[in-house]
Scaffold this motif. Structure first.
Motif, PDB file in Angstrom:
ATOM      1  N   ARG A  74      13.852  14.122 -23.349  1.00  0.00           N
ATOM      2  CA  ARG A  74      12.565  14.815 -23.277  1.00  0.00           C
ATOM      3  C   ARG A  74      11.514  13.823 -22.805  1.00  0.00           C
ATOM      4  NH1 ARG A  74       9.873  19.503 -25.096  1.00  0.00           N
ATOM      5  NH2 ARG A  74       7.711  19.015 -25.432  1.00  0.00           N
ATOM      6  N   ILE A  76       7.522  12.981 -22.411  1.00  0.00           N
ATOM      7  CA  ILE A  76       6.234  13.333 -23.000  1.00  0.00           C
ATOM      8  C   ILE A  76       5.130  12.612 -22.230  1.00  0.00           C
ATOM      9  CG2 ILE A  76       4.862  13.305 -25.105  1.00  0.00           C
ATOM     10  CD1 ILE A  76       7.588  13.082 -26.600  1.00  0.00           C
ATOM     11  N   SER A  78       1.214  11.519 -21.403  1.00  0.00           N
ATOM     12  CA  SER A  78       0.016  11.321 -22.212  1.00  0.00           C
ATOM     13  C   SER A  78      -1.013  10.556 -21.404  1.00  0.00           C
ATOM     14  CB  SER A  78       0.366  10.550 -23.482  1.00  0.00           C
ATOM     15  OG  SER A  78      -0.783  10.342 -24.249  1.00  0.00           O
ATOM     16  N   LYS A  91       4.096   8.058 -19.387  1.00  0.00           N
ATOM     17  CA  LYS A  91       5.112   9.008 -19.856  1.00  0.00           C
ATOM     18  C   LYS A  91       6.097   8.278 -20.742  1.00  0.00           C
ATOM     19  CE  LYS A  91       5.042  12.074 -15.891  1.00  0.00           C
ATOM     20  NZ  LYS A  91       5.819  12.664 -14.810  1.00  0.00           N
ATOM     21  N   PRO A 120       6.015  16.254 -29.116  1.00  0.00           N
ATOM     22  CA  PRO A 120       4.794  15.873 -28.398  1.00  0.00           C
ATOM     23  C   PRO A 120       3.765  15.151 -29.260  1.00  0.00           C
ATOM     24  CG  PRO A 120       5.422  18.080 -27.785  1.00  0.00           C
ATOM     25  CD  PRO A 120       6.305  17.675 -28.934  1.00  0.00           C
ATOM     26  N   ASN A 124       2.653  11.290 -28.485  1.00  0.00           N
ATOM     27  CA  ASN A 124       1.262  10.918 -28.189  1.00  0.00           C
ATOM     28  C   ASN A 124       0.766   9.818 -29.118  1.00  0.00           C
ATOM     29  OD1 ASN A 124       0.809  12.580 -26.002  1.00  0.00           O
ATOM     30  ND2 ASN A 124       0.216  14.311 -27.283  1.00  0.00           N
TER      31      ASN A 124
END
Length: 132
Positions: A74, A76, A78, A91, A120, A124
């Protein structure tokens, strides 16, 4: 001859009803998946996790929830700020999988889309802590 056809029809009807009943009482869990059972009589998710294979259930009362437990990537994204007030696009790629023993609690508290809710926010926070 007429009695034989009547018997054959009854036997066929009973066989069809029996086959339908048996097919509704079985469910399959494929490789890389696990299932938790929702039981409406007991009031929710049972604590037992079903592994790979064919399992029994009570058709109207129980419903299996099959979940994927394979390792999945995955990404994520930011946008974080540095100490000198510049904005940085970064990322984080995470390889994750759920703990099989905790699947009933995960499904009970967060639902089937628990990865969309948890990853997520954690990603973050980690990215902001690393950049700052």
């Amino acid at each position: 001859m007429d009695k034989a056809l009547t018997r054959l029809g009854r036997l066929g009807g009973v066989g069809a009803i029996g086959a339908f009943t048996v097919s509704q009482c079985l469910y399959n869990v494929d490789g890389g998946e696990r299932a938790v059972m929702f039981d409406s009589l007991r009031g929710g998710i049972m604590d037992k996790v079903s592994g790979e294979g064919t399992h029994f259930m009570v058709p109207v009362i129980q419903r299996p929830v099959v979940m994927d437990v394979r390792t999945k990537p995955r990404e994520i994204p930011s946008i974080t700020g540095t100490k000198d007030l510049q904005m940085v696009n970064i990322k984080l790629r995470v390889l994750w999988r759920p703990v099989v023993e905790e699947l009933p609690a995960l499904y009970r508290e967060l639902g089937s889309d628990f990865d969309e809710r948890v990853l997520p926010s954690i990603g973050n926070e980690v990215l902001k802590a690393v950049v700052a």
